[in-house]
Design an enzyme around this catalytic site. Sequence first.
Site, PDB file in Angstrom:
ATOM      1  N   GLU A 180       0.881  -1.168   0.000  1.00 25.90           N
ATOM      2  CA  GLU A 180       0.000   0.000   0.000  1.00 25.90           C
ATOM      3  C   GLU A 180       0.910   1.207   0.000  1.00 25.90           C
ATOM      4  O   GLU A 180       1.736   1.360   0.893  1.00 25.90           O
ATOM      5  CB  GLU A 180      -0.868  -0.050   1.262  1.00 25.90           C
ATOM      6  CG  GLU A 180      -1.902   1.024   1.275  1.00 25.90           C
ATOM      7  CD  GLU A 180      -2.413   1.233   2.675  1.00 25.90           C
ATOM      8  OE1 GLU A 180      -2.800   0.258   3.332  1.00 25.90           O
ATOM      9  OE2 GLU A 180      -2.388   2.383   3.128  1.00 25.90           O
TER      10      GLU A 180
ATOM     11  N   CYS B 217      -2.907   7.222   5.345  1.00 27.22           N
ATOM     12  CA  CYS B 217      -2.890   6.945   3.918  1.00 27.22           C
ATOM     13  C   CYS B 217      -4.198   7.403   3.277  1.00 27.22           C
ATOM     14  O   CYS B 217      -4.278   7.559   2.070  1.00 27.22           O
ATOM     15  CB  CYS B 217      -2.655   5.464   3.652  1.00 27.22           C
ATOM     16  SG  CYS B 217      -3.288   4.407   4.922  1.00 27.22           S
TER      17      CYS B 217
END
Lengths: 528, 528
Positions: free
Chosen positions: B265, B302
């Site tokens: 990620e 994120c």
Amino acid sequence: MNIAGNLLIGHSMVRGNQGTSYAIDAATGEQMEPAFGGASQQHLDATCALAWQAFDIYRETSLEPRAQFLERIASNILDLGDELIERCVRESGLPRARIEGERARTVGQLRMFADVVRDGDFVGARIDPPQPDRKPLPRVDLRLRHIALGPVAVFGASNFPLAFSVAGGDTASALAAGCPVIVKAHSAHPGTSELVGMAVQQAVKDCGMPEGTFSLLFGSGREIGQGLVRDARIKAVGFTGSRGAGTELIAIAAERPEPIPVYAEMSSINPVLLFPHAMQSRGDAIARAFVQSLTLGAGQFCTNPGLVLAVDGPALDGFIRAAAAALGDVQAATMLTPGIHMTFERAVATFAGHPDVVTEARGAAPTSQSQGQGALFSTTDVAFREHEALKEEIFGSSSLVVRCRDLQSMLELVESLEGQLTSALHIDEEDHEAVRRFLPALERRTGRILVNGFGTGVEVGHAMVHGGPYPATADGRSTSVGSLAIQRFLRPVSYQDLPESLLPEALKTSNPLAINRRIDGKISLAQR
Amino acid sequence: MNIAGNLLIGHSMVRGNQGTSYAIDAATGEQMEPAFGGASQQHLDATCALAWQAFDIYRETSLEPRAQFLERIASNILDLGDELIERCVRESGLPRARIEGERARTVGQLRMFADVVRDGDFVGARIDPPQPDRKPLPRVDLRLRHIALGPVAVFGASNFPLAFSVAGGDTASALAAGCPVIVKAHSAHPGTSELVGMAVQQAVKDCGMPEGTFSLLFGSGREIGQGLVRDARIKAVGFTGSRGAGTELIAIAAERPEPIPVYAEMSSINPVLLFPHAMQSRGDAIARAFVQSLTLGAGQFCTNPGLVLAVDGPALDGFIRAAAAALGDVQAATMLTPGIHMTFERAVATFAGHPDVVTEARGAAPTSQSQGQGALFSTTDVAFREHEALKEEIFGSSSLVVRCRDLQSMLELVESLEGQLTSALHIDEEDHEAVRRFLPALERRTGRILVNGFGTGVEVGHAMVHGGPYPATADGRSTSVGSLAIQRFLRPVSYQDLPESLLPEALKTSNPLAINRRIDGKISLAQR
């Protein structure tokens, strides 16, 4: 339908202008009419543009129309009738019965995916209802479905001109998932490809699907094949072929600004493990069945049994004798292309000339230049361990028996193998204890483990895995045959707090698609 | 438990001998005791050997003991008590309440995976019963289950010292799937990592799991991190971090003789789309909520909203004014590490100095060197389209508002964005028609689409997707949060004609695990 040598770009038939090529009659080596024109960069670009335009519409087609579209492809293929069978037999050199069987499989697989689409489980719909009163924070309304990845490039395979080509497994599963498909035809069977392509093209029109749902391109692998994989509008690749070509495509896909998955089925020698009791009690019968599997379709199966492991001794000698005798009776068979035949002969010659390899038997002598002659070799566990070249696939009717010192040595050899599509165990009940020690090693490197049979029959069903760790396939987390293959072309998307009117059908509270869904993690069966 | 600076290799605590490093108190910049010893190549090798030895045993642990193991990890983490919270607060600079919340999430996620394991649906068991009388060929007995991929390397993330680190989502889902885990600790929170690592290590012992089920290594990213990804015994990678480090790991994994999946990620700017009616009717309220999401955890999520798209005009001016006012009131907050802080300041300075970017507001001035000061910028659709640099993630409390000429221009900008973890839409009912045109574009590039909220809250549930197309994640076909994450670490294996006694429990006819299975393609619910 008439084979005209055209590209099929959306609804259109277009004459390619990048060189011409011809089909070759596999048995005679004769050039067949008509000439096929290769696609240009402009054709490639126009094709990808159409697929991209089609994507958002096609992926949201409802389940029933999409299922009917797949069924229509199947019936359009059947409607091609004998023209397809005859052309395919000539281009592939495979017997008529095999091609008829392959057509049945192709049609059956399209119909299976129609059922999979209707069923709707592939959507993987999940709903976690909101909990407005949860402490310390309320829980949101969260719903998940799987959507299609995007347009998929499918590469036709030489050895399955129907079942792994234009309307084969990759195309069927990608279309079922909601992905438009662009097929790069294999040069070994262009006429077959065009015929099947026209059947799909017609189905797109018959069912009112968006124009770019399907296209078929002929042309150079380097220009058109690799060009497809490079194009930003292509979001996944299905490929069956050689390890060299497969790894090239994988590298290209990885270097894109947006890397994409490549489902490449590449290389497998499909070990056959003969266990002592089975070999003792029915070695001859196993040997005959083995040779039948080895020589089926001139050995041109990705599941062809290219390696036999067994404990050395009189029983194995007997097995080899019986196999040699059976192989000697097998007629040489026409191979798919002159190139494949030449590669086969070279690889067989290399094995035959290897100082640690014994040539145990050859099949009957060829009666024409196009035929491959079966080959059975043997070697020792020590030699097999030392020489990586002995672990490489020979595409065709060739197999290597490895004489193992004992079961422990046989297990160590299994642990030295790369990923495999299949592993076949020949066992009697007295062998079960020994087999138990092998199963973990086999599971770690095999897509399908089978007992008292051979891998060359691949059932198209729900529990089939035609896959396996690298290099059997590029991505061992999936299968290319069977209903599970649809998952290759899907990705999950989550929707948080969307108003009902904006939710996709699959996730609306009233469940208008009547599909099974997972509510708060538990399966909730649809009321139908 | 005492933080000692040790590697945790299987059951052992081992002093690393490749250099020493210390934790840094994020708020004060002070070095914290004790010293951590880095792992050597020998440690790496021993760790992988243990994990490999554990694999075949651990992956076949039955569902109930495996579930209990996950629950024991959770309770052992809770038993660490305040020592964990205090150390974690100092190492991360994050507020106590946030760390307590993150512990709850970590524990909750382990327990959720315990339930997922008990449930057994993740096995994906399928049985196609034989049809001995089928014509032209009998149908074989075919059964399928999913097995664990193999030992997994998990990289701790700087911004979630608990929930995405040693016993975070990747570890929990990999262990649930049956994969041993080797964690490479993040240098930003080594003490936290060792404490949690000891809790997991203890759980392995408590539950009698094989020794190599879990290990924790400290050391250099290049030597130990990349070394793990290169090791043939590692079969998958979980990573959360920067795009640079992620793409390096992906390249290493692809170059292996056996390439493996990397679930990285990496990068997401999480567009927020303000639609006209919502902006008109409640722009100020949205602006305040936006600033709250932007500055949460010093913006170090994120899912931080780094981009706002809206049609230019008085309503957007009002939104920016309200957001600027709210941001001005937000205290500067300690960032995770000096390096992250420095990168943030540099990126903000670059934006501020960009000729086409207006600095609309900054947060309150920092009161210490470690604090990041929020930033709100604006630009035009023309400039945003031209300058790729404006589309890059700034890790921290910084966001860019793009003034779009009209909705069509806004949609075109959406189509120019890379893959995203989240997209947030602020809409009133009158906006629904317009939203419908955006949804396909958003679905194609987003893991989670949410309405009238912000992506910074990530619910751990069954319908969560924390993922999305590249570069949000390396593999948009999966999620790193929620129960679906278990699928990352599984692959299907098919068993053909195996005698009952050799079949795995999950596939025996009597269904001893009492799990749901798919029989002939249809879900068959377990009798429990």
